[in-house]
Design a protein around this motif. Structure first.
Motif, mmCIF file in Angstrom:
data_model
loop_
_atom_site.group_PDB
_atom_site.id
_atom_site.type_symbol
_atom_site.label_atom_id
_atom_site.label_comp_id
_atom_site.label_asym_id
_atom_site.label_seq_id
_atom_site.Cartn_x
_atom_site.Cartn_y
_atom_site.Cartn_z
ATOM 1 N N ASP A 169 0.827 -1.196 0.000
ATOM 2 C CA ASP A 169 0.000 0.000 0.000
ATOM 3 C C ASP A 169 0.870 1.257 0.000
ATOM 4 O O ASP A 169 1.557 1.556 0.983
ATOM 5 N N LEU A 170 0.842 1.994 -1.106
ATOM 6 C CA LEU A 170 1.563 3.258 -1.209
ATOM 7 C C LEU A 170 0.598 4.433 -1.318
ATOM 8 O O LEU A 170 0.955 5.498 -1.826
ATOM 9 N N SER A 171 -0.602 4.255 -0.829
ATOM 10 C CA SER A 171 -1.603 5.325 -0.883
ATOM 11 C C SER A 171 -1.094 6.561 -0.148
ATOM 12 O O SER A 171 -0.649 6.477 0.995
ATOM 13 N N GLY A 172 -1.128 7.690 -0.835
ATOM 14 C CA GLY A 172 -0.671 8.941 -0.242
ATOM 15 C C GLY A 172 0.829 9.111 -0.237
ATOM 16 O O GLY A 172 1.336 10.123 0.252
ATOM 17 N N CYS A 173 1.547 8.139 -0.771
ATOM 18 C CA CYS A 173 3.018 8.196 -0.753
ATOM 19 C C CYS A 173 3.613 8.629 -2.094
ATOM 20 O O CYS A 173 4.790 9.004 -2.150
ATOM 21 N N VAL A 174 2.824 8.544 -3.171
ATOM 22 C CA VAL A 174 3.349 8.798 -4.518
ATOM 23 C C VAL A 174 2.819 10.119 -5.044
ATOM 24 O O VAL A 174 1.606 10.338 -5.089
ATOM 25 N N THR A 175 3.723 11.008 -5.442
ATOM 26 C CA THR A 175 3.335 12.303 -6.005
ATOM 27 C C THR A 175 4.176 12.596 -7.240
ATOM 28 O O THR A 175 5.311 12.118 -7.368
ATOM 29 N N VAL A 176 3.603 13.389 -8.143
ATOM 30 C CA VAL A 176 4.329 13.849 -9.329
ATOM 31 C C VAL A 176 4.875 15.237 -9.035
ATOM 32 O O VAL A 176 4.146 16.121 -8.590
ATOM 33 N N VAL A 177 6.164 15.423 -9.278
ATOM 34 C CA VAL A 177 6.855 16.658 -8.917
ATOM 35 C C VAL A 177 7.390 17.322 -10.179
ATOM 36 O O VAL A 177 8.053 16.679 -10.991
ATOM 37 N N GLU A 178 7.124 18.619 -10.331
ATOM 38 C CA GLU A 178 7.530 19.326 -11.542
ATOM 39 C C GLU A 178 8.962 19.841 -11.471
ATOM 40 O O GLU A 178 9.634 19.943 -12.503
ATOM 41 N N ASN A 179 9.433 20.195 -10.295
ATOM 42 C CA ASN A 179 10.761 20.807 -10.166
ATOM 43 C C ASN A 179 11.670 19.955 -9.290
ATOM 44 O O ASN A 179 11.197 19.333 -8.334
ATOM 45 N N PRO A 180 12.969 19.926 -9.588
ATOM 46 C CA PRO A 180 13.641 20.630 -10.675
ATOM 47 C C PRO A 180 13.365 19.964 -12.022
ATOM 48 O O PRO A 180 13.401 18.739 -12.118
#
Length: 247
Positions: A169-180
């Motif tokens: 379970d990785l719910s809430g752990c994965v995000t897409v980051v624009e920078n750098p």
């Protein structure tokens, strides 16, 4: 990487081939495990692991013209399992790649938790035969895909091809980051839920006595002794002159 204190950094489609030596892409404070691209135009993956992280290299594999991957085992309190970083060429057959993924994950999930990440080059935003097949294979293997927004952005398109699949379970752990921002792909960050809040990055300084030049050491020591003797003699002369003048 030093500023963000990242435990593991995985890069897909590095385009690093055998002509580029390991020392040229070393990052201080990290070990690296890589699979070279077949040429300097496409392919290649690398994982950087912070030096205090316990790991082992499990597999490095490349199929010319199709895919390449690196698999490591991680042995920390916050995660004990395997991490796979892979790249699938957009010009290679999707069916062969999905079969490889199925065989790979099938072997992993019976042993321990596993996380598979990378540039799959199969757009899950589309309703196509192979995008649906990839979803079905992952679902049947008990793997969930956690990236929900486009990861590759151009002027004319946006695609969801950089994926994170896991049997935990990785719910809430994965995000897409624009920078750098360094390419037209966005970063995907996995932040494990842990109560630890410790900066593991350490800088250590030391003296290499085995490399010490004894002749230089003796000369420097003699110079300091002479200087100190001169200073003491000067002080004695000064005190004598002062006391004589008072008398």
């Amino acid at each position: 990487m030093k500023k963000r204190n990242l435990a593991v950094v995985a890069l897909s489609e590095t385009r690093v081939d055998a002509n580029i030596k390991d020392f040229e892409i070393n990052i201080r404070g990290n070990s690296q495990v890589k699979c070279d691209a077949e040429n300097g135009y496409i392919g290649g993956v690398v994982i950087y692991i912070r030096n205090d992280i316990k790991y082992e290299t499990v597999m490095v594999q490349r199929v010319t013209g199709s895919y390449c991957c690196v698999e490591i085992g991680l042995y920390e309190k916050w995660y004990k399992g395997t991490i796979v970083i892979l790249y699938h060429s957009s010009s290679a057959p999707d069916g062969i790649f999905i079969k490889f993924i199925k065989d790979l994950i099938e072997d992993l999930i019976v042993k321990e938790p596993c996380i598979v990440i990378g540039d799959f080059n199969i757009d899950l935003r589309l309703d196509t035969f192979y995008s649906n097949k990839l979803k079905n294979v992952m679902s049947c293997l008990g793997m969930k895909q956690y990236v929900v927004q486009p990861t590759r952005m151009t002027i004319n398109s946006c695609t969801l091809i950089d994926l994170v699949c896991a049997n935990l379970d990785l719910s809430g752990c994965v995000t897409v980051v624009e920078n750098p921002k360094i390419t037209n792909h966005l970063w995907v960050r996995i932040e494990f839920k842990t109560s630890q809040d410790e900066n593991y990055y350490k800088e250590v300084g030391g003296r290499a006595y085995k490399r010490m030049n004894m002749q230089n050491f003796v000369s420097e020591l003699q110079r300091n002794v002479v200087d100190n003797d001169i200073k003491r003699a000067r002080d004695r002369a000064y005190r004598k002159a002062v006391y004589t003048g008072l008398e």
